[in-house]
Design an enzyme around this catalytic site. Structure first.
Site, PDB file in Angstrom:
ATOM      1  N   GLU A 244      -6.760   4.025   1.647  1.00 40.46           N
ATOM      2  CA  GLU A 244      -6.296   2.731   2.133  1.00 40.46           C
ATOM      3  C   GLU A 244      -5.200   2.910   3.170  1.00 40.46           C
ATOM      4  O   GLU A 244      -4.541   3.954   3.230  1.00 40.46           O
ATOM      5  CB  GLU A 244      -5.757   1.877   0.972  1.00 40.46           C
ATOM      6  CG  GLU A 244      -6.826   1.400   0.018  1.00 40.46           C
ATOM      7  CD  GLU A 244      -6.277   0.430  -1.019  1.00 40.46           C
ATOM      8  OE1 GLU A 244      -5.047   0.392  -1.199  1.00 40.46           O
ATOM      9  OE2 GLU A 244      -7.081  -0.275  -1.646  1.00 40.46           O
ATOM     10  N   LYS A 246      -1.686   2.798   4.846  1.00 42.39           N
ATOM     11  CA  LYS A 246      -0.305   2.894   4.335  1.00 42.39           C
ATOM     12  C   LYS A 246       0.587   2.097   5.274  1.00 42.39           C
ATOM     13  O   LYS A 246       0.680   2.372   6.452  1.00 42.39           O
ATOM     14  CB  LYS A 246       0.140   4.363   4.309  1.00 42.39           C
ATOM     15  CG  LYS A 246       1.624   4.548   3.995  1.00 42.39           C
ATOM     16  CD  LYS A 246       1.942   4.158   2.566  1.00 42.39           C
ATOM     17  CE  LYS A 246       3.391   4.503   2.224  1.00 42.39           C
ATOM     18  NZ  LYS A 246       4.385   3.633   2.908  1.00 42.39           N
ATOM     19  N   ARG A 251       7.837  -2.410  -0.824  1.00 40.81           N
ATOM     20  CA  ARG A 251       6.919  -2.819  -1.886  1.00 40.81           C
ATOM     21  C   ARG A 251       7.445  -4.108  -2.517  1.00 40.81           C
ATOM     22  O   ARG A 251       8.633  -4.239  -2.795  1.00 40.81           O
ATOM     23  CB  ARG A 251       6.835  -1.716  -2.936  1.00 40.81           C
ATOM     24  CG  ARG A 251       5.839  -1.960  -4.061  1.00 40.81           C
ATOM     25  CD  ARG A 251       4.417  -1.666  -3.610  1.00 40.81           C
ATOM     26  NE  ARG A 251       3.531  -1.567  -4.763  1.00 40.81           N
ATOM     27  CZ  ARG A 251       3.228  -0.417  -5.365  1.00 40.81           C
ATOM     28  NH1 ARG A 251       3.768   0.710  -4.953  1.00 40.81           N
ATOM     29  NH2 ARG A 251       2.383  -0.396  -6.371  1.00 40.81           N
ATOM     30  N   ARG A 274      10.562  -2.581  -6.001  1.00 41.74           N
ATOM     31  CA  ARG A 274      10.044  -1.456  -6.787  1.00 41.74           C
ATOM     32  C   ARG A 274      10.955  -1.148  -7.986  1.00 41.74           C
ATOM     33  O   ARG A 274      10.494  -0.730  -9.039  1.00 41.74           O
ATOM     34  CB  ARG A 274       9.935  -0.215  -5.889  1.00 41.74           C
ATOM     35  CG  ARG A 274       9.295   0.983  -6.556  1.00 41.74           C
ATOM     36  CD  ARG A 274       9.357   2.202  -5.655  1.00 41.74           C
ATOM     37  NE  ARG A 274       8.535   2.036  -4.475  1.00 41.74           N
ATOM     38  CZ  ARG A 274       7.239   2.300  -4.426  1.00 41.74           C
ATOM     39  NH1 ARG A 274       6.607   2.727  -5.511  1.00 41.74           N
ATOM     40  NH2 ARG A 274       6.561   2.139  -3.309  1.00 41.74           N
ATOM     41  N   GLU A 304       2.943  -5.153   0.509  1.00 40.55           N
ATOM     42  CA  GLU A 304       3.970  -4.474   1.302  1.00 40.55           C
ATOM     43  C   GLU A 304       4.496  -5.443   2.346  1.00 40.55           C
ATOM     44  O   GLU A 304       3.729  -6.039   3.107  1.00 40.55           O
ATOM     45  CB  GLU A 304       3.367  -3.240   1.984  1.00 40.55           C
ATOM     46  CG  GLU A 304       4.385  -2.260   2.495  1.00 40.55           C
ATOM     47  CD  GLU A 304       4.827  -1.259   1.419  1.00 40.55           C
ATOM     48  OE1 GLU A 304       5.626  -0.371   1.758  1.00 40.55           O
ATOM     49  OE2 GLU A 304       4.379  -1.374   0.267  1.00 40.55           O
ATOM     50  N   PHE A 344      -2.289  -6.136  -1.514  1.00 41.93           N
ATOM     51  CA  PHE A 344      -3.318  -5.117  -1.732  1.00 41.93           C
ATOM     52  C   PHE A 344      -3.656  -4.875  -3.202  1.00 41.93           C
ATOM     53  O   PHE A 344      -4.606  -4.173  -3.504  1.00 41.93           O
ATOM     54  CB  PHE A 344      -2.915  -3.784  -1.094  1.00 41.93           C
ATOM     55  CG  PHE A 344      -1.582  -3.249  -1.546  1.00 41.93           C
ATOM     56  CD1 PHE A 344      -1.412  -2.715  -2.808  1.00 41.93           C
ATOM     57  CD2 PHE A 344      -0.490  -3.269  -0.690  1.00 41.93           C
ATOM     58  CE1 PHE A 344      -0.186  -2.218  -3.230  1.00 41.93           C
ATOM     59  CE2 PHE A 344       0.742  -2.774  -1.094  1.00 41.93           C
ATOM     60  CZ  PHE A 344       0.893  -2.252  -2.362  1.00 41.93           C
TER      61      PHE A 344
END
Length: 377
Positions: A244, A246, A251, A274, A304, A344
């Site tokens: 996938e 990046k 995050r 995160r 993201e 995602f």
């Protein structure tokens, strides 16, 4: 259970470094505590009164604590300061100054309740209210209890062990082994609230954790990736896998739950980093997009956050995206550095838990068109 009994355990834990010994001591503590006390103890072991993802802090400085001790023991600030300098620790100073003073037995629940009031007190006159509550607690406490009543709000409870040690202790409490650690850790990953986990194990045993599902507003521990040096090494380690894009951003875990209001679009929105920090107020533009574009009644997903140049639409370096993570001048920075959220990973939607489903199934059954009303990008 009294706070003095808990303080004895704190003192034992401070004096040892062996993880196994710490595990056994904390397990013994849980054995003696009720379910409610187990939850309170779990937070106090972290030096808190709420889970780590709730942004509630004591907000107590040394200067305020010195005044609180002075009022509690009927001495001057100067004497407390001198004792502090001599012993090097305000907790030890309080313990020393409480010797030969009147005291009473406080329960864990009494101290915890007052601690929570102190942490939640804010606004005009809050420091005076906190000072009054702290001095009242210290005045009632025995010397050893006073030591920890001082240390906890100052964030100086020196126990030196992690959440995982507490999970080991809960397993050890059950049958003297760490065999149940994985069974406890699995629901902890879904609901990383040590108070909830401890109270559930204490009251219902391991079986009580089996039905733990994602809860809107409570962050799920985010999966962390390990770096490998090449694609060959990745395939060798994982076998069949997906590749996938990046994104070079932050995050973000987004929680949305529709509320019964006249405006059907409105709902509760929470966003976590995160490290489980609540960053909802830092991204008002993402919150608005979620409010306007989500059609699901309840959803938890990850994505993201990536900043972009509003003139060119080109994504900017990670360092610029990081400037959006702030507590002040948020509105101005949102205009200066707009962001996009690339979703995602679907974790939970409309009562369906996707966390433990295989990657292929999650991707196959995830229909972002059903979750977003329009393309969020």
């Amino acid at each position: 259970m009294t706070f003095h009994e808990l303080s004895i355990y704190f003192e034992k834990l401070e004096s040892i470094s062996s993880r196994l010994a710490i595990t056994e001591i904390v397990a013994d503590l849980y054995k003696k505590a009720s379910a409610i006390e187990s939850a309170q103890i779990s937070y106090l072991l972290q030096g808190r009164v709420v889970p780590v993802f709730e942004a509630i802090e004591f907000g107590i400085a040394d200067k305020t604590m010195i005044k609180a001790i002075a009022i509690a023991v009927g001495e001057t600030d100067e004497l407390v300061l001198q004792t502090f300098k001599k012993l090097g620790d305000l907790g030890n100073a309080a313990e020393e100054l409480k010797k030969h003073k009147k005291s009473s037995q406080l329960s864990i629940t009494e101290v915890f309740s007052d601690f929570k009031k102190i942490a939640e007190t804010g606004g005009k006159g809050s420091q005076e209210q906190k000072l009054a509550m702290l001095s009242g607690l210290i005045a009632q406490a025995d010397p050893l209890s006073a030591k920890y009543i001082v240390r906890i709000p100052l964030g100086k409870l020196r126990l030196g062990f992690s959440d995982m040690t507490i999970l080991d202790s809960l397993s050890w409490m059950l049958d003297g082994t760490k065999d149940h650690r994985k069974e406890i850790e699995k629901p902890y990953n879904v609901r990383p609230d040590l108070g909830f986990i401890a109270a559930t194990v204490k009251e219902k045993g391991i079986k009580g954790l089996a039905k733990t599902i994602p809860t809107s507003g409570t962050p799920i521990l985010m999966a962390r990736a390990n770096r490998l040096s090449s694609s060959e090494e990745i395939i060798e380690k994982l076998g069949k896998c997906a590749v996938e894009m990046k994104y070079d951003g932050l995050r973000l875990q987004v929680h949305f739950k529709r509320q019964a209001t006249n405006d059907k679009r409105k709902g509760m929105v929470k966003m976590f980093s995160r490290n489980l920090e609540d960053v909802t107020t830092m991204f008002p533009d993402i919150e608005q997009a979620v409010q306007e574009q989500i059609t699901a009644d309840e959803v938890i997903f990850e994505g993201e956050v990536v900043a972009y140049n509003p003139k060119t639409g080109v994504h900017v370096p990670f360092q610029q995206t990081m400037q959006r993570k702030r507590k002040y001048d948020i509105t101005e920075k949102a205009l200066e550095i707009p962001v996009k959220l690339f979703a995602f990973e679907l974790l939970f939607a409309n009562g369906v838990n996707y966390i433990h489903e295989p990657y292929e199934k999650r991707q196959k059954e995830t229909d972002w068109d059903e979750i977003w009303k329009t393309d969020p990008y």
